[in-house]
Design a protein around this motif. Structure first.
Motif, PDB file in Angstrom:
ATOM      1  N   ILE A 247      12.996 -74.469 -29.356  1.00 26.23           N
ATOM      2  CA  ILE A 247      13.241 -73.688 -30.577  1.00 26.23           C
ATOM      3  C   ILE A 247      14.725 -73.381 -30.759  1.00 26.23           C
ATOM      4  O   ILE A 247      15.185 -73.154 -31.886  1.00 26.23           O
ATOM      5  CB  ILE A 247      12.398 -72.391 -30.545  1.00 26.23           C
ATOM      6  CG1 ILE A 247      10.924 -72.735 -30.728  1.00 26.23           C
ATOM      7  CG2 ILE A 247      12.833 -71.405 -31.615  1.00 26.23           C
ATOM      8  CD1 ILE A 247      10.002 -71.556 -30.587  1.00 26.23           C
ATOM      9  N   ILE A 248      15.479 -73.394 -29.671  1.00 30.15           N
ATOM     10  CA  ILE A 248      16.911 -73.110 -29.795  1.00 30.15           C
ATOM     11  C   ILE A 248      17.572 -74.065 -30.786  1.00 30.15           C
ATOM     12  O   ILE A 248      18.544 -73.723 -31.458  1.00 30.15           O
ATOM     13  CB  ILE A 248      17.585 -73.196 -28.401  1.00 30.15           C
ATOM     14  CG1 ILE A 248      17.075 -72.068 -27.508  1.00 30.15           C
ATOM     15  CG2 ILE A 248      19.096 -73.142 -28.521  1.00 30.15           C
ATOM     16  CD1 ILE A 248      17.607 -72.132 -26.090  1.00 30.15           C
ATOM     17  N   ALA A 249      17.035 -75.285 -30.900  1.00 25.22           N
ATOM     18  CA  ALA A 249      17.618 -76.271 -31.810  1.00 25.22           C
ATOM     19  C   ALA A 249      17.397 -75.919 -33.278  1.00 25.22           C
ATOM     20  O   ALA A 249      18.113 -76.426 -34.153  1.00 25.22           O
ATOM     21  CB  ALA A 249      17.036 -77.653 -31.531  1.00 25.22           C
ATOM     22  N   VAL A 250      16.421 -75.046 -33.562  1.00 20.72           N
ATOM     23  CA  VAL A 250      16.080 -74.756 -34.969  1.00 20.72           C
ATOM     24  C   VAL A 250      17.223 -74.077 -35.715  1.00 20.72           C
ATOM     25  O   VAL A 250      17.643 -74.556 -36.784  1.00 20.72           O
ATOM     26  CB  VAL A 250      14.788 -73.925 -35.045  1.00 20.72           C
ATOM     27  CG1 VAL A 250      14.510 -73.503 -36.489  1.00 20.72           C
ATOM     28  CG2 VAL A 250      13.617 -74.710 -34.488  1.00 20.72           C
ATOM     29  N   PRO A 251      17.765 -72.944 -35.228  1.00 18.09           N
ATOM     30  CA  PRO A 251      18.854 -72.326 -36.005  1.00 18.09           C
ATOM     31  C   PRO A 251      20.079 -73.215 -36.143  1.00 18.09           C
ATOM     32  O   PRO A 251      20.760 -73.181 -37.173  1.00 18.09           O
ATOM     33  CB  PRO A 251      19.170 -71.054 -35.202  1.00 18.09           C
ATOM     34  CG  PRO A 251      18.620 -71.295 -33.842  1.00 18.09           C
ATOM     35  CD  PRO A 251      17.431 -72.171 -34.030  1.00 18.09           C
ATOM     36  N   ILE A 252      20.345 -74.032 -35.113  1.00 18.58           N
ATOM     37  CA  ILE A 252      21.477 -74.959 -35.209  1.00 18.58           C
ATOM     38  C   ILE A 252      21.219 -75.975 -36.322  1.00 18.58           C
ATOM     39  O   ILE A 252      22.097 -76.275 -37.144  1.00 18.58           O
ATOM     40  CB  ILE A 252      21.711 -75.660 -33.861  1.00 18.58           C
ATOM     41  CG1 ILE A 252      21.977 -74.639 -32.759  1.00 18.58           C
ATOM     42  CG2 ILE A 252      22.869 -76.650 -33.972  1.00 18.58           C
ATOM     43  CD1 ILE A 252      22.095 -75.237 -31.382  1.00 18.58           C
ATOM     44  N   SER A 253      19.992 -76.507 -36.371  1.00 17.50           N
ATOM     45  CA  SER A 253      19.639 -77.483 -37.412  1.00 17.50           C
ATOM     46  C   SER A 253      19.695 -76.860 -38.799  1.00 17.50           C
ATOM     47  O   SER A 253      20.193 -77.468 -39.760  1.00 17.50           O
ATOM     48  CB  SER A 253      18.243 -78.049 -37.151  1.00 17.50           C
ATOM     49  OG  SER A 253      18.189 -78.695 -35.901  1.00 17.50           O
ATOM     50  N   LEU A 254      19.173 -75.641 -38.932  1.00 13.77           N
ATOM     51  CA  LEU A 254      19.184 -74.966 -40.229  1.00 13.77           C
ATOM     52  C   LEU A 254      20.604 -74.698 -40.702  1.00 13.77           C
ATOM     53  O   LEU A 254      20.930 -74.871 -41.889  1.00 13.77           O
ATOM     54  CB  LEU A 254      18.390 -73.663 -40.149  1.00 13.77           C
ATOM     55  CG  LEU A 254      16.875 -73.804 -39.973  1.00 13.77           C
ATOM     56  CD1 LEU A 254      16.232 -72.425 -39.855  1.00 13.77           C
ATOM     57  CD2 LEU A 254      16.260 -74.571 -41.135  1.00 13.77           C
ATOM     58  N   ALA A 255      21.468 -74.285 -39.780  1.00 14.41           N
ATOM     59  CA  ALA A 255      22.860 -74.026 -40.151  1.00 14.41           C
ATOM     60  C   ALA A 255      23.528 -75.303 -40.652  1.00 14.41           C
ATOM     61  O   ALA A 255      24.248 -75.299 -41.663  1.00 14.41           O
ATOM     62  CB  ALA A 255      23.625 -73.464 -38.959  1.00 14.41           C
ATOM     63  N   ALA A 256      23.277 -76.416 -39.955  1.00 13.72           N
ATOM     64  CA  ALA A 256      23.855 -77.693 -40.388  1.00 13.72           C
ATOM     65  C   ALA A 256      23.297 -78.112 -41.745  1.00 13.72           C
ATOM     66  O   ALA A 256      24.032 -78.596 -42.619  1.00 13.72           O
ATOM     67  CB  ALA A 256      23.568 -78.772 -39.346  1.00 13.72           C
ATOM     68  N   ALA A 257      21.980 -77.918 -41.950  1.00 14.01           N
ATOM     69  CA  ALA A 257      21.355 -78.294 -43.214  1.00 14.01           C
ATOM     70  C   ALA A 257      21.912 -77.477 -44.370  1.00 14.01           C
ATOM     71  O   ALA A 257      22.204 -78.008 -45.455  1.00 14.01           O
ATOM     72  CB  ALA A 257      19.844 -78.113 -43.124  1.00 14.01           C
ATOM     73  N   VAL A 258      22.083 -76.166 -44.164  1.00  8.42           N
ATOM     74  CA  VAL A 258      22.618 -75.301 -45.225  1.00  8.42           C
ATOM     75  C   VAL A 258      24.043 -75.702 -45.568  1.00  8.42           C
ATOM     76  O   VAL A 258      24.429 -75.784 -46.744  1.00  8.42           O
ATOM     77  CB  VAL A 258      22.550 -73.820 -44.794  1.00  8.42           C
ATOM     78  CG1 VAL A 258      23.324 -72.941 -45.785  1.00  8.42           C
ATOM     79  CG2 VAL A 258      21.098 -73.366 -44.712  1.00  8.42           C
ATOM     80  N   LEU A 259      24.853 -75.961 -44.535  1.00  6.42           N
ATOM     81  CA  LEU A 259      26.250 -76.335 -44.766  1.00  6.42           C
ATOM     82  C   LEU A 259      26.352 -77.641 -45.551  1.00  6.42           C
ATOM     83  O   LEU A 259      27.078 -77.724 -46.551  1.00  6.42           O
ATOM     84  CB  LEU A 259      26.972 -76.472 -43.422  1.00  6.42           C
ATOM     85  CG  LEU A 259      28.452 -76.884 -43.493  1.00  6.42           C
ATOM     86  CD1 LEU A 259      29.257 -75.844 -44.248  1.00  6.42           C
ATOM     87  CD2 LEU A 259      29.015 -77.097 -42.093  1.00  6.42           C
ATOM     88  N   ILE A 260      25.611 -78.637 -45.116  1.00 15.17           N
ATOM     89  CA  ILE A 260      25.656 -79.926 -45.817  1.00 15.17           C
ATOM     90  C   ILE A 260      25.045 -79.799 -47.212  1.00 15.17           C
ATOM     91  O   ILE A 260      25.534 -80.397 -48.179  1.00 15.17           O
ATOM     92  CB  ILE A 260      24.922 -80.997 -44.990  1.00 15.17           C
ATOM     93  CG1 ILE A 260      25.657 -81.219 -43.663  1.00 15.17           C
ATOM     94  CG2 ILE A 260      24.848 -82.318 -45.759  1.00 15.17           C
ATOM     95  CD1 ILE A 260      24.947 -82.173 -42.721  1.00 15.17           C
TER      96      ILE A 260
END
Length: 664
Positions: A247-260
């Motif tokens: 689950i640690i990967a989820v906030p990192i993925s969401l942050a990248a998705a929002v930025l892009i």
């Protein structure tokens, strides 16, 4: 002035006529300039409105959700089942190599005494029977169960996709209908401001993009979100420790998705705007191809197309690059999570805290967990593109409509008395065009309006047709204010022949019958004969069934104009408007048409706008407009005897004197 059937008192100020194509907000001629770039889309409200169009399909959507949920459950259970199969195989292979009949506890003690505590811990965590091999019957049952679940999931997914496609296509079908109906309710001023290619792009390319975006995103979004929930549940069931790591990967993925996503939001809006600009430029250049060649502007057109194409390339490249960047970034983050799960899972198997099958199942779940996140993030860019197109379509749907129809009606039969009372009008608020215009036209009379270009002649008939609404005053027909009459009823009483002919793709018979669709062949031929269309039709291979394209390129300009006149003749209107209707015919045909026009104008009110004064000498009243006002009125003989503005204008055409500013 002699007695006439029209009495006028008015003043027209600063009256440049509206160009035939209407004023536009930004240049789109061969040397036109680009307008300012559109702002980034308002994503949230536009997305909610777009999804709101699916509301009539909610029953199908609910069924799709149920089918998708069932398919997700089947898919989510499969890794756990396959993990159990792995446990059976692994335990069977290990048990086969252990001494039969010896209790497992004794074997574990011996292994620890020999310094193989790690192996002993791993065996302790598994259901191993010493001396027993693989239970192939149990493996086969589990394998068949996994295969059956996979088949069921596939069938359910296929059914959900079929129903969702039906729902989306129905929604887009209704959207096209809404746009088509909206275009019919928009005032002419809206089309004046919209290049045709840009508007066509909105109602074709953008709607197609909406359909594609909805189809691809909704079908995957629901499945991915349900998969995410189901996988998360199974991950915590199998191993809470590994679940936290994944689950640690989820906030990192969401942050990248929002930025892009933020970076790409404006790029997609610019991409579809530039697509509309290129379409507008291509449509305009193609329509005016002959004019471009005549004036030698091909290089300018090509340069402008190259510039627009470069802008479209830059915007599209930026949008697609960011869209393509999403998947690699998500996969990189997912792979990091996968490595962490594999390492920690291996250590827990070695310590006997997990079985090998559970680790295998969890690794599959970790893949299933990161895949929906990656796909949802990737779909966000596709959704951005669809919402950008949706907002462009919504701008058409939200455009200000014509004034609402009222339910008043014209008298039957309509006599054709027209009165302009204190009429005020301007195309733009800062440039008054007509102020305090009073004009009365008696039934059956012919009023000719002459004067140089820019005097507001065409504007008068545009107002009579309610192509534009008045700023003040009113216009009445047979004593009824035309603003209170449905436009369709008003225009059904008016026949109009313009200088710019309009024909649609179809036969000559169909184009003439457009004036009255229920007309018989005999009536169509009678109208064609009266307007001398019948003369040239018989020289065509298919006669009245000859197909012409929407530009009428397979017949001459004069013949196209004759067809439009025949169309008005067939309609048999109470009011006739002729705007330079004979400007494109030869002199002999013009004389023949004058006879037809005399018959056509008989017993009906006629407005004739003309620069060729030979066509209006028999008018009951001639209004002379010059320098923003009506300077003279009367019939031909009276105006010639007065030797005023009309006399000068007439002499400039037929006597060929030097044209001065006063006589222009």
């Amino acid at each position: 002035m002699s007695d006439t059937t029209a009495q006028t008192t008015h003043r027209v100020v600063d009256a440049p006529e509206r160009p035939k194509d209407g004023p536009r907000q930004r240049g789109h001629g061969p040397m036109g300039n680009q307008g300012p770039a559109e702002k980034a889309i308002n994503f949230g409200p536009s997305l909610r409105r777009l999804l709101g169009n699916l509301r009539p399909e909610r029953t199908r959507i609910i069924i799709v959700a149920i089918l998708t949920a069932a398919a997700v459950v089947a898919n989510v259970l499969n890794p756990k089942i396959l993990g159990e199969m792995t446990n059976l195989l692994f335990a069977g292979l290990l048990g086969k190599n252990l001494p039969a009949g010896v209790p497992l506890a004794t074997i574990l003690e011996q292994l620890r005494a020999q310094g193989q505590g790690t192996f002993a811990d791993m065996l302790a965590g598994m259901n191993v029977t010493p001396g027993a091999g693989v239970d192939w019957d149990a493996v086969a049952r589990i394998g068949l169960l996994a295969l059956g679940l996979a088949l069921v999931a596939g069938l359910l997914s296929w059914g959900a996709g079929w129903m969702l496609n039906d729902a989306v296509q129905n929604s887009v079908y209704r959207l096209r209908q809404e746009v088509e109906a909206k275009l019919g309710r928009l005032p002419l001023a809206f089309f004046d401001r919209q290049p045709r290619g840009e508007l066509l792009s909105r109602v074709t390319n953008d709607i197609d993009n909406i359909a594609q975006s909805l189809q691809q995103t909704l079908s995957q979004l629901l499945s991915n979100l349900l998969t995410l929930v189901g996988v998360l549940f199974m991950m915590f069931w199998v191993s809470p420790v590994l679940a936290v790591i994944a689950i640690i990967a989820v906030p990192i993925s969401l942050a990248a998705a929002v930025l892009i996503g933020r970076k790409s939001q404006g790029r997609f809006a610019a991409m579809w705007k530039s697509t509309g600009d290129v379409n507008a430029q291509v449509e305009e250049a193609y329509t005016g191809h002959t004019l471009v060649k005549v004036f030698g502007r091909s290089k300018e057109v090509e340069a402008r197309f190259a510039r627009d194409n470069d802008l479209m390339y830059s915007a599209s490249f930026g949008a697609q690059f960011l869209s393509g960047l999403m998947m690699p970034v998500m996969m990189f983050i997912g792979n990091l999570s996968y490595v962490a799960v594999a390492v920690v899972g291996g250590l827990r198997v070695a310590s006997g805290q997990m079985t090998l099958g559970d680790v295998q199942a969890f690794i599959q779940y970790s893949r299933m967990f990161t895949q929906p996140i990656t796909q949802v993030a990737s779909m966000s860019n596709l959704l951005q593109s669809g919402v950008a197109s949706a907002e462009r379509v919504f701008q058409v749907l939200d455009a200000e409509e014509q004034i609402a129809e009222q339910d008043n009606h014209l008298p039957v039969p309509t006599r054709g008395k027209v009165e302009f009372s204190h009429v005020e009008f301007s195309y733009t608020p800062d440039k008054p065009l007509i102020e305090d215009l009073d004009l009365t036209v008696e039934p059956g009379s012919t009023v000719a309006i002459v004067g140089p270009t820019g005097a507001g002649k065409t504007t008068l008939v545009n107002l009579l047709m309610r192509f534009y609404e008045l700023n003040g005053g009113h216009i009445s027909l047979d004593g009824v204010d035309i603003a209170t009459v449905p436009r369709a009823e008003l225009r059904s009483k008016v026949g109009m022949v313009l200088q710019d002919t309009w024909l649609f793709e179809g036969t000559i018979r169909d184009n003439i019958a457009y004036g009255r669709p229920d007309a018989t062949d005999e009536e169509i031929r009678a109208a064609a004969t009266a307007t001398y269309v019948d003369r040239f039709v018989h020289s065509l291979p298919e006669g009245y069934d000859t197909l012409i394209d929407d530009e009428g390129s397979n017949i001459s300009v004069g013949e196209r104009q004759l067809i439009t006149i025949a169309r008005a003749f067939l309609a048999d209107p109470a009011i006739l408007i002729l705007d330079e209707a004979t400007s494109s015919v030869d002199t002999r045909t013009e004389l023949l048409l004058q006879r037809a026009m005399n018959a056509l104008r008989e017993n009906r009110t006629s407005f004739v706008i003309a620069h060729r004064l030979s066509t209006i000498r028999d008018a009951d009243t001639i209004l002379v407009m010059r320098e923003g006002s009506i300077v003279e009125q009367g019939n031909h003989e009276a105006l010639m005897a007065a030797e005023g503005a009309y006399y000068d204008l007439y002499q400039s055409q037929f006597s060929g004197p030097e044209v001065t500013d006063d006589a222009a």
